[in-house]
Design an enzyme around this catalytic site. Structure first.
Site, PDB file in Angstrom:
ATOM      1  N   TYR A 162      35.710 -32.119 -15.295  1.00 49.63           N
ATOM      2  CA  TYR A 162      35.193 -31.095 -14.369  1.00 49.63           C
ATOM      3  C   TYR A 162      34.057 -30.319 -15.050  1.00 49.63           C
ATOM      4  CZ  TYR A 162      35.088 -26.999 -11.303  1.00 49.63           C
ATOM      5  OH  TYR A 162      34.688 -25.994 -10.457  1.00 49.63           O
ATOM      6  N   ASP A 180      62.783 -27.823 -30.578  1.00 53.77           N
ATOM      7  CA  ASP A 180      62.023 -26.588 -30.344  1.00 53.77           C
ATOM      8  C   ASP A 180      62.876 -25.342 -30.564  1.00 53.77           C
ATOM      9  OD1 ASP A 180      60.180 -28.434 -29.543  1.00 53.77           O
ATOM     10  OD2 ASP A 180      60.441 -28.076 -27.398  1.00 53.77           O
TER      11      ASP A 180
END
Ligand code: XMP
Length: 586
Positions: A80, A225
């Site tokens: 983009y 995590d």
């Protein structure tokens, strides 16, 4: 320290990844909103404009100040970003309808561009776009093309402005790092000013700044995590200031509770809470994936409130610690412009409220899984903990698919349309669409994965392709059964998952893959009303992934063991890369 490179965020899933890759090359970089005025960007040496889900023609689509492009700062527009430069500088962007997602080969049109110096002709790049540049702006020339995109790279050498339609920041663009490095060092003239070695101390300091004299309460799952985040807090704050609870949601894999008990036993800081009935009760009758995710996330919040209340900690002295990593935030639509792909359990509204009240600490919020593992190694955590495959917070619930009604499988030109919907990501947007099943055994040699992207691009309304490994009935006789999450189906999935896990570990195949989800879909015939989908993938950071092949012999043996379970009607193999599919089905 002011960053040398500004990455302008136009809402792409990979914006933050660009900043990370630049840092990996030793250069400081920071993400800014794309509309940031020139005044705030004057200090940077170079600008990278990210990809994003919009079209430059959409109303309200992300843009940038033209003054920034006129300021003489070298610019690289990605996807983009390239289209935006083109649009603002007088070129033409052609709106697309179908798009191009996946691998492409880059053919170089010129030999001496500084951006592509040292890059081999006909190299692999990775694309995810609908629109493309039709006519580059005046003063720009085309550097490279692919078979479907004539303007895969453009330059205005005098102005030091560049654009690429592909994504150099993802690992699938094999020479992407070379291209970024060319931009940083040869075009912008950056100096190396960033080193990952200082990271752990920096994070510990951030924890101390955020927590102050309060204490931290953690939900640990036994995954990488939450364990690394917990240990960081423990080291930063000391044992008196950190507590952990493991919640058995009834949606965990076989043996998990025991694993957590053993892992944290020595620390004595983690208690185990059995909440299986609560979670399964809350999920009763729920079929829609985002709803499942919200209910599970809010259930965690409820339990946290209860425990904190129970042990008298509601005195303003406690905050919640979470092991959230960067992809959790971006995929939950948690940055200014990114689309929601999936709401992760640690991003539901109840948690957002705590965040707004300053009651959350997330030491790993800027990192990706591979970085978390490196930090874990620096903390001397055991490899058997760090090397575990990722497992999602909502657990088996999002691998146990449900259907609203009974439906038939439908013959279509390339295979069978199975009306079970799963989540995908295409051109930075979420999709939720049926699956295409092909009637072929996925041997290593057949490399059916190579056809899968093409099949998804070609078959309208489909975002995933599976291959038949074994089935009790011909595919046309299979049907989808109306179904919800029940104890029985979760137990069946857990049993199938345990078989796959054990065989993967024994054969060593688990070392060859990054993650290996096993999914239960309500597809069957007669009394056997469910099928199993195998989804071994390879990835670096979970943001993109490749479906990988499994040795034929192992796959045959695994299918045989799974088909010995009477409730299983068929075994399928997921051939879909991410994008267009996501790793998890929901
Ligand atoms: P997807 O399915 O989006 O998954 O390609 C990317 C990675 O994220 C994991 N995942 C989650 N992890 N909470 C988590 O802690 C969640 O809600 C969640 N959803 C997906 C997924 O397993 C994969 O590794």
């Amino acid at each position: 320290m002011a960053a040398q490179i500004a990455v302008l965020d136009t809402g792409g899933q990979y914006c933050h990844l660009i900043a990370r890759k630049i840092r990996e090359l030793g250069v400081s970089s920071e993400v800014f909103a794309s509309e940031t005025p020139l005044e705030q960007l004057r200090h940077v040496r170079g600008i990278v404009i990210s990809g994003g889900p919009s079209s430059v023609y959409d109303e309200g689509s992300p843009t940038m100040e033209s003054a920034v492009l006129a300021a003489g700062i070298p610019v690289l527009g990605i996807c983009y970003g390239q289209q935006l430069i083109t649009h603002l500088l007088g070129g033409t962007v052609k709106p697309g309808t179908k798009g191009e997602y996946g691998l492409a080969l880059l053919d170089l049109a010129v030999a001496d561009s500084p951006l592509l110096a040292g890059v081999t002709d006909h190299q692999q790049v990775w694309m995810s776009h609908k629109d493309k540049v039709a006519v580059p702006p005046p003063g720009f020339s085309v550097l490279a093309s692919t078979s479907t995109c004539e303007t895969a790279a453009i330059e205005n050498r005098a102005l030091k402005m560049y654009g690429v339609q592909f994504h150099p920041e993802v690992v699938h663009s094999t020479e992407g790092m070379r291209i970024l490095s060319n931009f940083l060092f040869d075009i912008v003239g950056c100096e190396k000013d960033w080193s990952p070695g200082e990271r752990v101390e920096l994070v510990k300091q951030q924890i101390r700044d955020r927590v102050g004299d309060r204490k931290v309460f953690f939900f640990v799952s036994g995954g990488v995590d939450s364990t690394v985040a917990f240990m960081l807090c423990l080291e930063a704050l000391g044992g008196d200031h950190v507590r952990g609870v493991y919640v058995d949601t009834g949606l965990m894999r076989e043996g998990e509770t025991e694993f957590v008990r053993q892992t944290f036993a020595g620390l004595g800081l983690v208690r185990i809470e059995d909440a299986a009935e609560e979670f399964l009760g809350a999920l009763e009758g729920i079929r829609e994936p985002e709803l499942k995710r919200h209910i599970i996330g809010e259930q965690f919040v409820k339990i946290q409130e209860r425990i904190i209340d129970e042990i008298g900690l509601l005195n303003g002295k406690w905050i919640l610690g979470q092991g959230t990593i960067y992809p959790d935030t971006i995929e939950s639509g948690g940055t200014a412009k990114a689309a929601t792909i999936k709401t992760h359990h640690n991003r539901v509204p109840g948690i957002q409220k705590l965040m707004e009240a300053g009651l959350i600490v997330e030491p790993l919020a800027d990192f990706y899984k591979d970085e978390v593992r490196t930090i874990g190694r620096e903390l001397c955590l055991a490899p058997q903990l760090l090397d575990r495959h990722p497992f999602p917070g909502p657990g088996l619930a999002i691998r146990c698919l449900c259907a609203d009604e009974d439906l038939h499988v439908q013959r279509v030109p390339d295979g069978y349309l199975v009306p079970v919907r799963s989540v995908g990501v295409q051109g930075d947007f979420r999709t939720y669409a049926p699956v295409l099943a092909i009637d072929a055994f996925p041997t290593v040699a057949s490399r059916l994965q190579d056809q899968a992207t093409e099949l998804v691009n070609r078959t309208s309304g489909v975002n995933r392709v599976i291959a038949r490994v074994a089935a009790r009935e011909p595919l046309e006789h299979l049907r989808v059964f109306a179904s919800t999450i029940t104890h029985g189906r979760v137990d069946l999935l857990r049993e199938a998952d345990a078989v796959v896990r054990q065989m993967s570990a024994e054969s060593g195949f688990d070392k060859d893959v990054w993650q290996f989800p096993v999914i239960l879909i309500p597809v069957g015939a007669g009394e056997a009303r469910d099928s199993v989908v195998l989804r071994p993938i390879q990835s670096v950071d979970g943001m993109t992934a490749d479906s990988v092949s499994m040795p034929d012999e192992l796959l045959h043996a695994m299918a045989e063991r799974l088909m010995a379970i009477p409730e299983i009607a068929a075994v399928f193999y997921d051939l879909t890369h991410k994008p267009p599919g996501t790793i998890e089905w929901e």
